[in-house]
Design a protein around this motif. Structure first.
Motif, PDB file in Angstrom:
ATOM      1  N   VAL A  36       0.838  -1.200   0.000  1.00  0.00           N
ATOM      2  CA  VAL A  36       0.000   0.000   0.000  1.00  0.00           C
ATOM      3  C   VAL A  36       0.875   1.253   0.000  1.00  0.00           C
ATOM      4  O   VAL A  36       0.651   2.194  -0.768  1.00  0.00           O
ATOM      5  N   ARG A  37       1.918   1.222   0.822  1.00  0.00           N
ATOM      6  CA  ARG A  37       2.807   2.403   0.873  1.00  0.00           C
ATOM      7  C   ARG A  37       3.603   2.572  -0.423  1.00  0.00           C
ATOM      8  O   ARG A  37       3.804   3.679  -0.901  1.00  0.00           O
ATOM      9  N   VAL A  38       4.038   1.446  -0.976  1.00  0.00           N
ATOM     10  CA  VAL A  38       4.753   1.511  -2.255  1.00  0.00           C
ATOM     11  C   VAL A  38       3.849   2.129  -3.317  1.00  0.00           C
ATOM     12  O   VAL A  38       4.259   2.997  -4.094  1.00  0.00           O
ATOM     13  N   ARG A  39       2.598   1.711  -3.305  1.00  0.00           N
ATOM     14  CA  ARG A  39       1.659   2.233  -4.309  1.00  0.00           C
ATOM     15  C   ARG A  39       1.484   3.748  -4.170  1.00  0.00           C
ATOM     16  O   ARG A  39       1.445   4.471  -5.164  1.00  0.00           O
ATOM     17  N   THR A  40       1.367   4.213  -2.932  1.00  0.00           N
ATOM     18  CA  THR A  40       1.220   5.650  -2.715  1.00  0.00           C
ATOM     19  C   THR A  40       2.439   6.394  -3.267  1.00  0.00           C
ATOM     20  O   THR A  40       2.308   7.407  -3.963  1.00  0.00           O
ATOM     21  N   ALA A  41       3.603   5.859  -2.986  1.00  0.00           N
ATOM     22  CA  ALA A  41       4.833   6.508  -3.458  1.00  0.00           C
ATOM     23  C   ALA A  41       4.920   6.452  -4.982  1.00  0.00           C
ATOM     24  O   ALA A  41       5.354   7.409  -5.637  1.00  0.00           O
ATOM     25  N   LEU A  42       4.475   5.335  -5.551  1.00  0.00           N
ATOM     26  CA  LEU A  42       4.522   5.192  -7.013  1.00  0.00           C
ATOM     27  C   LEU A  42       3.617   6.221  -7.676  1.00  0.00           C
ATOM     28  O   LEU A  42       3.972   6.832  -8.683  1.00  0.00           O
ATOM     29  N   ARG A  43       2.445   6.407  -7.099  1.00  0.00           N
ATOM     30  CA  ARG A  43       1.518   7.372  -7.683  1.00  0.00           C
ATOM     31  C   ARG A  43       2.151   8.763  -7.681  1.00  0.00           C
ATOM     32  O   ARG A  43       2.073   9.503  -8.660  1.00  0.00           O
ATOM     33  N   GLN A  44       2.812   9.065  -6.568  1.00  0.00           N
ATOM     34  CA  GLN A  44       3.449  10.375  -6.477  1.00  0.00           C
ATOM     35  C   GLN A  44       4.556  10.535  -7.521  1.00  0.00           C
ATOM     36  O   GLN A  44       4.664  11.565  -8.170  1.00  0.00           O
ATOM     37  N   ASP A  45       5.346   9.521  -7.663  1.00  0.00           N
ATOM     38  CA  ASP A  45       6.498   9.610  -8.550  1.00  0.00           C
ATOM     39  C   ASP A  45       6.139   9.525 -10.024  1.00  0.00           C
ATOM     40  O   ASP A  45       6.681  10.249 -10.845  1.00  0.00           O
ATOM     41  N   ALA A  46       5.247   8.604 -10.331  1.00  0.00           N
ATOM     42  CA  ALA A  46       4.956   8.356 -11.751  1.00  0.00           C
ATOM     43  C   ALA A  46       3.858   9.280 -12.259  1.00  0.00           C
ATOM     44  O   ALA A  46       3.693   9.455 -13.459  1.00  0.00           O
ATOM     45  N   GLY A  47       3.100   9.873 -11.359  1.00  0.00           N
ATOM     46  CA  GLY A  47       1.981  10.720 -11.780  1.00  0.00           C
ATOM     47  C   GLY A  47       0.706   9.888 -11.890  1.00  0.00           C
ATOM     48  O   GLY A  47       0.772   8.674 -12.128  1.00  0.00           O
ATOM     49  N   ASP A  48      -0.411  10.570 -11.724  1.00  0.00           N
ATOM     50  CA  ASP A  48      -1.709   9.881 -11.745  1.00  0.00           C
ATOM     51  C   ASP A  48      -1.901   9.075 -13.008  1.00  0.00           C
ATOM     52  O   ASP A  48      -2.382   7.952 -12.992  1.00  0.00           O
ATOM     53  N   HIS A  49      -1.488   9.706 -14.083  1.00  0.00           N
ATOM     54  CA  HIS A  49      -1.808   9.099 -15.359  1.00  0.00           C
ATOM     55  C   HIS A  49      -1.104   7.753 -15.568  1.00  0.00           C
ATOM     56  O   HIS A  49      -1.742   6.738 -15.840  1.00  0.00           O
TER      57      HIS A  49
END
Ligand code: ADP
Ligand code: MG
Length: 480
Positions: A36-49
């Motif tokens: 879950v935390r990795v996913r949050t960080a991924l969204r931040q880094d990669a962008g919503d899209h």
């Protein structure tokens, strides 16, 4: 060590909750929380899209020691994630769990919470490339082998587009991206796209190439929206190596489609994949399309295709005749006639030739000029230009380097009077206007003046070859 592929390999670990040891449930819970935390960080880094398109759909399969296994919904998606987000995934996992050295992205064996509890895979067997391939094919239209570079006839009006299209199919990184081809209907845009697709596939047999009209893009996208399955739509389109979207003017005014189109463009270009777009006009003349799309399209190479001139029309007809399956003889004067009369676009030119040859075969007659005129009577009538007196005056004035006002003036010096008479003659011969009407349009002259001019020019044509050739040239210029 970076994320490893290849996609489609079946994960060997039993997955969360699979081979249960005494401390297993606690570790699984911990892994889920980390995910879950990795996913949050991924969204931040990669962008919503990018996250929504690629990372969001990933499911955690197992986290054992130094290896994390993730499942992607398709082999395409697994490939894409592996090649684009490898490092990102590993870094974020390592940040949560320093022991992690590898993140494997695979297909088909994600465990849902429920099935994980039962120790069964949520989805059947591992997917490989072959079942995933038809997904792209389903959305796109197959590349048409009949359209290639060899049977595309090059002339001044299309050579830039032709060379740009060839360059798009070259191996290595494209020198520009996207390629934007524009021109009115029937000038060879779709032909060139298929030619790019054919040669690219010949050079890269494993490449994923997709050709589709902007209309199909929209229809498929809206269907995916309704089915709440835009993710697979995105994945299918964005995982190709060469994407070609035809007639993009179609998406004018269609906001949600434009939104999706913009992201597709960015994704493809950002990933260094090739994009070819066509439209019936240049980016700056496309109305109802978002500025950001227009400027993105103009980033690459914008090449126009103009209507074919007489010489190119002639060459195209000769090329088509030489490939006619039924080998009917088409005399040169017929080819010249068609090239002169059918000027609008290549599709019509081709259609006219096909009609004449098919009909000749059907009624078993040789193709002559007369036969051609009869067969195409309706088409030729529809194409007859409504030549105006104004156009004639303008052309004649230009030809002799005069001003329109001179031509219509009272001046009688021969350098003005002769061209004026020729213009009157042409007006009589090439338009249905009456003598009085023509007189009126030439500075309110009497109809007898026009009659005199017509007689005079006829007489001159008989004895002065220079005047005769001037008049013939003007007539050809005006008559198409
Ligand atoms: P567009 O997509 O611009 O409307 P198409 O690519 O469908 O036009 O072309 C219409 C027809 O004309 C096709 O059959 C195509 O093969 C043919 N054509 C157009 N330009 C050429 C050319 N330069 N040489 C040979 N055929 C051509
Ligand atoms: Mg087309």
């Amino acid at each position: 060590m970076p994320v490893e592929g290849p996609a489609g390999r079946e994960p060997t670990a039993m997955g969360l909750g699979g081979a249960a040891g005494p401390d297993r449930p606690a570790r699984d819970l911990q892994a889920r929380e980390q995910w879950v935390r990795v996913r949050t960080a991924l969204r931040q880094d990669a962008g919503d899209h990018s996250f929504d398109a690629w990372l969001g759909p990933l499911a955690l399969v197992s986290a054992d020691g130094d290896t994390v296994r993730l499942a992607a919904p398709s082999a395409f998606a697994a490939d894409w994630v592996t090649s684009h987000f490898a490092d990102l995934l590993r870094r974020h996992w390592a940040a949560q769990q320093p022991a992690v050295r590898r993140v494997l992205v695979e297909t088909g064996c994600a465990m849902s919470a429920a099935s994980a509890a039962a120790g069964k895979p949520a989805m059947p067997g591992p997917a490989t490339h072959s079942p995933a391939m038809p997904a792209v094919v389903r959305q796109a239209v197959p590349i048409d082998a009949r359209y290639n570079f060899d049977n595309f006839v090059v002339g001044k009006s299309n050579e830039l587009a032709y060379n740009a299209a060839l360059a798009m199919a070259e191996p290595g990184a494209p020198g520009f991206n996207p390629l934007f081809l524009h021109g009115t209907t029937g000038l060879g845009k779709t032909h060139l796209m298929h030619a790019i697709g054919n040669i690219y596939l010949a050079r890269h047999p494993d490449a994923r190439v997709a050709y589709l009209s902007a209309e199909k893009f929209m229809v498929e996208f809206l269907a995916a929206l309704r089915a709440k399955d835009t993710i697979s739509f995105k994945q299918r389109l964005r995982s190709v190596d060469l994407l070609m979207i035809d007639d993009v003017q179609f998406i004018a005014g269609k906001e949600s489609t434009q939104e999706e189109f913009f992201h597709t463009m960015n994704e493809i270009i950002g990933a260094g994949k090739r994009l070819v777009i066509t439209a019936d006009r240049s980016p700056q003349n496309l109305e109802g399309i978002q500025d950001r799309i227009l400027s993105r399209m103009a980033w690459g190479l914008v090449a126009d295709i103009n209507p074919a001139d007489y010489e190119l029309r002639l060459n195209i007809l000769h090329a088509k005749v030489s490939t006619l399956a039924n080998r009917v003889a088409v005399p040169d004067d017929v080819i010249e006639f068609l090239a002169r009369k059918i000027t609008a676009n290549v599709r019509e030119l081709e259609g006219a030739l096909n009609r004449v040859t098919a009909f000749a075969l059907l009624v078993n007659k040789p193709i002559t000029l007369e036969f051609t005129r009869e067969t195409l009577a309706d088409l030729l009538r529809a194409h007859e230009k409504k030549l105006t007196i104004d156009e004639i005056q303008r052309k004649v004035a230009d030809y002799y380097g005069l001003k329109m006002s001179d031509l219509l003036s009272e001046r009688r010096s021969r350098d003005v009077a002769r061209p004026r008479q020729i213009a009157m003659y042409l007006a009589k011969k090439l338009t249905p206007r009456s003598l009085p009407e023509i007189g009126r349009r030439f500075g309110n002259r009497d109809h007898t003046t026009v009659m005199h001019a017509v007689k005079k020019v006829e007489e001159l044509r008989g004895k002065d070859s220079e005047i005769d050739s001037d008049v013939a040239t003007l007539a050809r210029l005006l008559d198409g």
